[in-house]
Scaffold this motif. Structure first.
Motif, PDB file in Angstrom:
ATOM      1  N   THR A  87      -1.386   3.098   4.980  1.00 54.98           N
ATOM      2  CA  THR A  87      -0.970   1.751   5.368  1.00 54.98           C
ATOM      3  C   THR A  87      -2.157   0.921   5.823  1.00 54.98           C
ATOM      4  O   THR A  87      -2.248  -0.273   5.514  1.00 54.98           O
ATOM      5  CB  THR A  87       0.081   1.821   6.482  1.00 54.98           C
ATOM      6  OG1 THR A  87       1.187   2.601   6.034  1.00 54.98           O
ATOM      7  CG2 THR A  87       0.562   0.441   6.870  1.00 54.98           C
TER       8      THR A  87
ATOM      9  N   GLN B 194       4.444  -1.178  -8.442  1.00 60.05           N
ATOM     10  CA  GLN B 194       4.779  -1.683  -7.104  1.00 60.05           C
ATOM     11  C   GLN B 194       5.692  -0.707  -6.375  1.00 60.05           C
ATOM     12  O   GLN B 194       5.517  -0.438  -5.173  1.00 60.05           O
ATOM     13  CB  GLN B 194       5.480  -3.040  -7.235  1.00 60.05           C
ATOM     14  CG  GLN B 194       6.051  -3.598  -5.949  1.00 60.05           C
ATOM     15  CD  GLN B 194       4.994  -4.209  -5.067  1.00 60.05           C
ATOM     16  OE1 GLN B 194       4.332  -5.158  -5.461  1.00 60.05           O
ATOM     17  NE2 GLN B 194       4.837  -3.686  -3.865  1.00 60.05           N
TER      18      GLN B 194
ATOM     19  N   SER C 248      12.056  -3.680   8.341  1.00 60.10           N
ATOM     20  CA  SER C 248      11.283  -2.447   8.470  1.00 60.10           C
ATOM     21  C   SER C 248      11.458  -1.813   9.844  1.00 60.10           C
ATOM     22  O   SER C 248      11.553  -0.586   9.964  1.00 60.10           O
ATOM     23  CB  SER C 248       9.802  -2.730   8.212  1.00 60.10           C
ATOM     24  OG  SER C 248       9.619  -3.237   6.920  1.00 60.10           O
TER      25      SER C 248
ATOM     26  N   VAL D  33      -1.443  -3.726  -6.276  1.00 58.34           N
ATOM     27  CA  VAL D  33      -0.241  -4.472  -5.884  1.00 58.34           C
ATOM     28  C   VAL D  33      -0.394  -5.986  -5.972  1.00 58.34           C
ATOM     29  O   VAL D  33       0.528  -6.667  -6.448  1.00 58.34           O
ATOM     30  CB  VAL D  33       0.203  -4.032  -4.472  1.00 58.34           C
ATOM     31  CG1 VAL D  33       1.227  -4.993  -3.894  1.00 58.34           C
ATOM     32  CG2 VAL D  33       0.778  -2.619  -4.528  1.00 58.34           C
TER      33      VAL D  33
ATOM     34  N   LEU E 162      11.215  -3.798  -3.423  1.00 56.32           N
ATOM     35  CA  LEU E 162      10.761  -3.685  -2.039  1.00 56.32           C
ATOM     36  C   LEU E 162      11.803  -2.992  -1.175  1.00 56.32           C
ATOM     37  O   LEU E 162      11.474  -2.147  -0.335  1.00 56.32           O
ATOM     38  CB  LEU E 162      10.465  -5.077  -1.465  1.00 56.32           C
ATOM     39  CG  LEU E 162       9.208  -5.779  -1.974  1.00 56.32           C
ATOM     40  CD1 LEU E 162       9.102  -7.149  -1.327  1.00 56.32           C
ATOM     41  CD2 LEU E 162       7.968  -4.970  -1.675  1.00 56.32           C
TER      42      LEU E 162
ATOM     43  N   GLN F 281       3.223  -6.891   4.171  1.00 60.65           N
ATOM     44  CA  GLN F 281       2.737  -5.623   4.709  1.00 60.65           C
ATOM     45  C   GLN F 281       2.563  -5.693   6.220  1.00 60.65           C
ATOM     46  O   GLN F 281       2.920  -4.766   6.949  1.00 60.65           O
ATOM     47  CB  GLN F 281       1.420  -5.251   4.037  1.00 60.65           C
ATOM     48  CG  GLN F 281       0.932  -3.848   4.357  1.00 60.65           C
ATOM     49  CD  GLN F 281       1.886  -2.781   3.842  1.00 60.65           C
ATOM     50  OE1 GLN F 281       2.599  -2.994   2.868  1.00 60.65           O
ATOM     51  NE2 GLN F 281       1.920  -1.644   4.507  1.00 60.65           N
TER      52      GLN F 281
ATOM     53  N   VAL G 279       5.152   1.134  -2.666  1.00 56.87           N
ATOM     54  CA  VAL G 279       6.082   1.021  -1.547  1.00 56.87           C
ATOM     55  C   VAL G 279       6.620   2.397  -1.163  1.00 56.87           C
ATOM     56  O   VAL G 279       6.760   2.729   0.023  1.00 56.87           O
ATOM     57  CB  VAL G 279       7.242   0.072  -1.913  1.00 56.87           C
ATOM     58  CG1 VAL G 279       8.298   0.039  -0.812  1.00 56.87           C
ATOM     59  CG2 VAL G 279       6.710  -1.337  -2.162  1.00 56.87           C
TER      60      VAL G 279
ATOM     61  N   GLN H 227       5.868  -5.509   7.940  1.00 58.21           N
ATOM     62  CA  GLN H 227       6.357  -4.133   8.008  1.00 58.21           C
ATOM     63  C   GLN H 227       5.652  -3.341   9.109  1.00 58.21           C
ATOM     64  O   GLN H 227       6.287  -2.637   9.898  1.00 58.21           O
ATOM     65  CB  GLN H 227       6.155  -3.445   6.658  1.00 58.21           C
ATOM     66  CG  GLN H 227       7.022  -4.020   5.555  1.00 58.21           C
ATOM     67  CD  GLN H 227       6.692  -3.442   4.182  1.00 58.21           C
ATOM     68  OE1 GLN H 227       5.558  -3.063   3.918  1.00 58.21           O
ATOM     69  NE2 GLN H 227       7.670  -3.377   3.310  1.00 58.21           N
TER      70      GLN H 227
ATOM     71  N   GLY I  32      12.367   0.828  -2.547  1.00 57.66           N
ATOM     72  CA  GLY I  32      11.258   1.754  -2.400  1.00 57.66           C
ATOM     73  C   GLY I  32      11.236   2.452  -1.062  1.00 57.66           C
ATOM     74  O   GLY I  32      10.985   3.658  -0.977  1.00 57.66           O
ATOM     75  N   SER I  33      11.505   1.704   0.014  1.00 55.07           N
ATOM     76  CA  SER I  33      11.482   2.297   1.353  1.00 55.07           C
ATOM     77  C   SER I  33      12.562   3.358   1.504  1.00 55.07           C
ATOM     78  O   SER I  33      12.322   4.447   2.040  1.00 55.07           O
ATOM     79  CB  SER I  33      11.664   1.202   2.409  1.00 55.07           C
ATOM     80  OG  SER I  33      10.606   0.267   2.350  1.00 55.07           O
TER      81      SER I  33
ATOM     82  N   VAL J  94       4.668   4.604   1.295  1.00 57.20           N
ATOM     83  CA  VAL J  94       4.643   4.275   2.718  1.00 57.20           C
ATOM     84  C   VAL J  94       5.585   5.200   3.494  1.00 57.20           C
ATOM     85  O   VAL J  94       5.288   5.623   4.602  1.00 57.20           O
ATOM     86  CB  VAL J  94       5.032   2.804   2.944  1.00 57.20           C
ATOM     87  CG1 VAL J  94       5.115   2.490   4.435  1.00 57.20           C
ATOM     88  CG2 VAL J  94       4.011   1.869   2.279  1.00 57.20           C
TER      89      VAL J  94
ATOM     90  N   TYR K 117      -4.321  -0.032   2.796  1.00 60.15           N
ATOM     91  CA  TYR K 117      -3.499  -0.912   1.971  1.00 60.15           C
ATOM     92  C   TYR K 117      -3.464  -2.319   2.547  1.00 60.15           C
ATOM     93  O   TYR K 117      -3.743  -3.317   1.858  1.00 60.15           O
ATOM     94  CB  TYR K 117      -2.103  -0.282   1.908  1.00 60.15           C
ATOM     95  CG  TYR K 117      -1.069  -0.954   1.050  1.00 60.15           C
ATOM     96  CD1 TYR K 117      -1.399  -1.755  -0.023  1.00 60.15           C
ATOM     97  CD2 TYR K 117       0.285  -0.746   1.312  1.00 60.15           C
ATOM     98  CE1 TYR K 117      -0.420  -2.337  -0.811  1.00 60.15           C
ATOM     99  CE2 TYR K 117       1.280  -1.313   0.540  1.00 60.15           C
ATOM    100  CZ  TYR K 117       0.914  -2.117  -0.523  1.00 60.15           C
ATOM    101  OH  TYR K 117       1.888  -2.692  -1.286  1.00 60.15           O
TER     102      TYR K 117
END
Length: 495
Positions: free
Chosen positions: A83, A47, A314, A144, A171, A436, A51, A439, A174-175, A54, A86
Motif C-alpha cells: 500500500t 486494476q 474502506s 493502475v 473497485l 488510495q 485492488v 482507503q 476487488g476488496s 490490498v 502503491y
C-alpha cells in the motif's frame, strides 16, 4: 499559474466553455478502440488484481507468521509495504504514462507486478517478502493510472459512462474478493503450499494479460515535449509517504513519536510542494499537476467527495471484518461472503445508475449520500448487541452498497467530465491517488476508533458496541460527503 502547453496544435473536437482553446490540447480526440469490450476487460482485470492484493494477504497473515517465524512488525510491513509503495508512486506512474505512453507503462507495470507476485510466492524469508511486496506496489503504481487514462482517451459519451461504471464495480468487488479468495486459497492449502497461492494466483493471469495487451492496447500519441518536474515528483512523493507510513503502521506500533513527527512533516512537505509548483510555473516550466486541472469546474469538490466515500467504505470494511472474525468468530471465508450484498449493491448501481430517469441524475449523489446517513446509523443499532447479521441486516448492506455506488460513480464521471484530453493522465493520477489515500486514511482512522473501543479477545456485545460507535462516525462522514457532492455538477450543465 502559467501554462506553456498552449504551444502545440490539436485535432480535438469542439471545446466546451470550460475547456482550454484548441491549441492547448495536443492529444487527438478519443477514438473508439477496435475491440472496446476486450480492451476494457484487459485493463480492468489489471486494476482488479491491484485492488485484490490490498486485502488478499490479510487472511494469510496467521499462516505467514508460523511459516516464516515473522514478528508482528514484519507482518505489518508485509501488509502495508504494498500500500505504501502503491500510494506514494501513483502520481509518478501517471506522469510517466503521459510521457512514454499508456500502453508501454501499463505493460511495464503489469510485468513488474506479475514478476513481483511470483517472487512473493517463492519468498524464503520475511525480509525478502517485504522487499518483493514493495516491488509489487511499484508495479501496481505504474499500471493502475494508465487504466483511467486509457478509459478517458479511448471511450466517449455513454461508452465512457459504462466503462467508469464497470471501474466502480471492480473497485468494490476487488476488496471483497480479496477476503473471499484469500480465505479459499489458504484453507485449500494446495500441495501443502499454505499462504503462497495468494501471491502466485496473479502469475498466470498476469501472463495472459501481457500477451493480450500486446494485441489489444492502443498506441496513443504521447507528449514527448513535456519535461519532467523532478522536484515536484520528489516533494509530493515525500509528502504522501510521510502521511501514509504512520497512518498504516501507527496503531500497530501504538502511535510512536516518530509517527506524529512524520504526519507534521507531511503537512510541511505538502506546503513545500505547492511553493515548488508555483515557482516552476512562474518560471515558465511545466509543473507536475497543471493549475488548469485543479481549476476544472467541480474537480476539487468531486475529489473531496470521492475521498470521503472511499474513507467510509474502506473503514467500514476493515472494522466490520474485525467484528465478524474476532468478535463473532466467523471464518475468513464466511466473513468475506457476508460482505457480498454491499459489494454487489455498489457494483450494480455503479454500472446502471445512468439508466435512472435523466431528471434524477443531477441530484442523485446528494440524495444517495443522504440516504447512507440513516443507513449506517441503523446498521450500528442492529449490530450493537453483538448478534449475527440476519436477513434484515443483509438487505441493509445491499441498500448501503446501492446508495454508495449511486453517489460514487456519477461524481467520478463529473470529476473527469470537464478535464481536457491532454490532462487525462494528470487528472487520472490525482484521482486514483485520492482513492488510495481515502482507503488508507479510512482504515487507519476508523480502524483506530474501532480498536480503541474493544480489546480482543472480547465478548461479541463489546465488539458490537465498538462497531456501533464506528457506524456513527461513518454516518457523519457520509453527511460531509453529501455537502461536498452538492458542489459538483454534471459536465453538460451550466456553472
Amino acid at each position: 499559474m502559467t501554462d506553456l502547453s498552449t504551444r502545440r496544435p490539436s485535432s480535438a473536437g469542439p471545446a466546451t466553455p470550460t475547456e482550454p482553446p484548441a491549441a492547448a490540447r495536443p492529444f487527438e480526440a478519443p477514438a473508439a478502440p477496435a475491440r472496446p469490450g476486450l480492451l476494457l476487460l484487459l485493463i480492468l482485470t489489471g486494476q482488479f488484481m491491484a485492488v485484490l492484493d490490498v486485502s488478499i494477504v490479510n487472511v494469510a497473515v496467521p499462516t505467514i507468521r508460523v511459516d516464516l517465524h515473522a514478528s508482528g512488525a514484519a507482518l505489518q510491513l508485509v501488509i502495508a509495504g504494498y500500500t505504501i509503495a502503491y500510494a506514494v508512486l501513483l502520481i509518478t506512474g501517471a506522469r510517466l504514462g503521459a510521457r512514454f505512453g499508456h500502453r508501454r507503462l501499463f505493460q511495464l507495470g503489469l510485468a513488474g507486478f506479475t514478476a513481483a507476485s511470483l517472487a512473493c510466492g517463492l519468498a524464503p524469508d520475511t525480509a525478502s517478502l517485504i522487499a518483493f511486496r514493495l516491488l509489487q506496489g511499484l508495479g501496481a503504481a505504474l499500471m493502475v493510472p494508465q487504466v483511467m487514462s486509457l478509459i478517458q482517451r479511448t471511450f466517449t459519451g455513454t461508452a465512457r459512462s459504462r466503462a467508469l461504471g464497470v471501474y466502480t464495480a471492480v473497485l468494490a468487488g476487488g476488496s471483497v474478493a480479496g477476503q473471499v479468495l484469500g480465505g479459499v486459497l489458504v484453507s485449500a492449502d494446495l500441495f501443502g503450499s499454505g499462504w503462497r497461492p495468494v501471491f502466485l494466483v496473479n502469475v498466470p493471469i498476469g501472463l495472459v494479460l501481457l500477451a493480450a495487451g500486446h494485441r489489444l492496447l492502443p498506441r496513443l500519441s504521447v507528449d514527448r515535449e513535456r519535461r519532467f518536474d523532478v522536484a515536484g515528483l520528489l516533494v509530493l512523493a515525500a509528502a504522501i509517504g510521510l502521511l501514509v507510513v504512520p497512518l498504516v503502521l501507527g496503531h500497530e506500533l501504538h502511535w510512536p513519536l516518530w509517527g506524529w513527527l512524520m504526519l507534521a512533516g507531511s503537512a510541511l512537505a505538502l506546503a513545500l510542494f505547492v511553493l515548488v509548483e508555483r515557482r516552476i510555473a512562474a518560471r515558465g516550466g511545466q509543473p507536475l499537476i497543471h493549475g488548469r486541472v485543479l481549476r476544472a469546474p467541480g474537480l476539487l469538490p468531486a475529489a473531496v467527495t470521492i475521498f470521503l466515500i472511499m474513507f467510509g467504505f474502506s473503514g467500514f470494511m476493515f472494522a466490520f471484518a474485525l467484528h465478524l472474525q474476532a468478535g463473532l468468530g466467523d471464518s475468513a471465508l464466511r466473513a468475506g461472503l457476508t460482505f457480498g450484498p454491499i459489494a454487489v449493491g455498489f457494483g450494480l448501481s455503479g454500472l446502471h445508475w445512468h439508466r435512472l430517469p435523466a431528471r434524477l441524475h443531477p441530484p442523485l449523489p446528494v440524495l444517495a449520500l443522504l440516504a447512507v446517513v440513516p443507513g449506517y446509523l441503523a446498521l450500528g443499532l442492529l449490530l450493537g448487541s453483538g448478534d449475527q447479521l440476519g436477513l434484515g441486516g443483509e438487505l441493509l448492506l445491499l441498500a448501503l452498497g446501492l446508495c454508495s455506488g449511486c453517489a460514487y460513480s456519477p461524481v467520478f464521471a463529473r470529476a473527469l467530465g470537464r478535464v481536457a484530453q491532454q490532462d487525462a493522465a494528470d487528472a487520472s493520477g490525482a484521482l486514483v491517488t485520492v482513492i488510495q489515500l481515502g482507503q488508507v486514511v479510512g482504515v487507519a482512522l476508523l480502524g483506530t476508533v474501532f480498536l480503541s473501543s474493544v480489546d480482543y479477545p472480547a465478548r461479541a456485545a463489546l465488539s458490537g458496541h465498538a462497531l456501533e460507535v464506528t457506524c456513527a462516525l461513518l454516518a457523519a462522514s457520509a453527511a460531509l460527503a453529501a455537502l461536498s457532492a452538492a458542489r459538483t455538477r454534471p459536465a453538460g450543465s451550466a456553472g
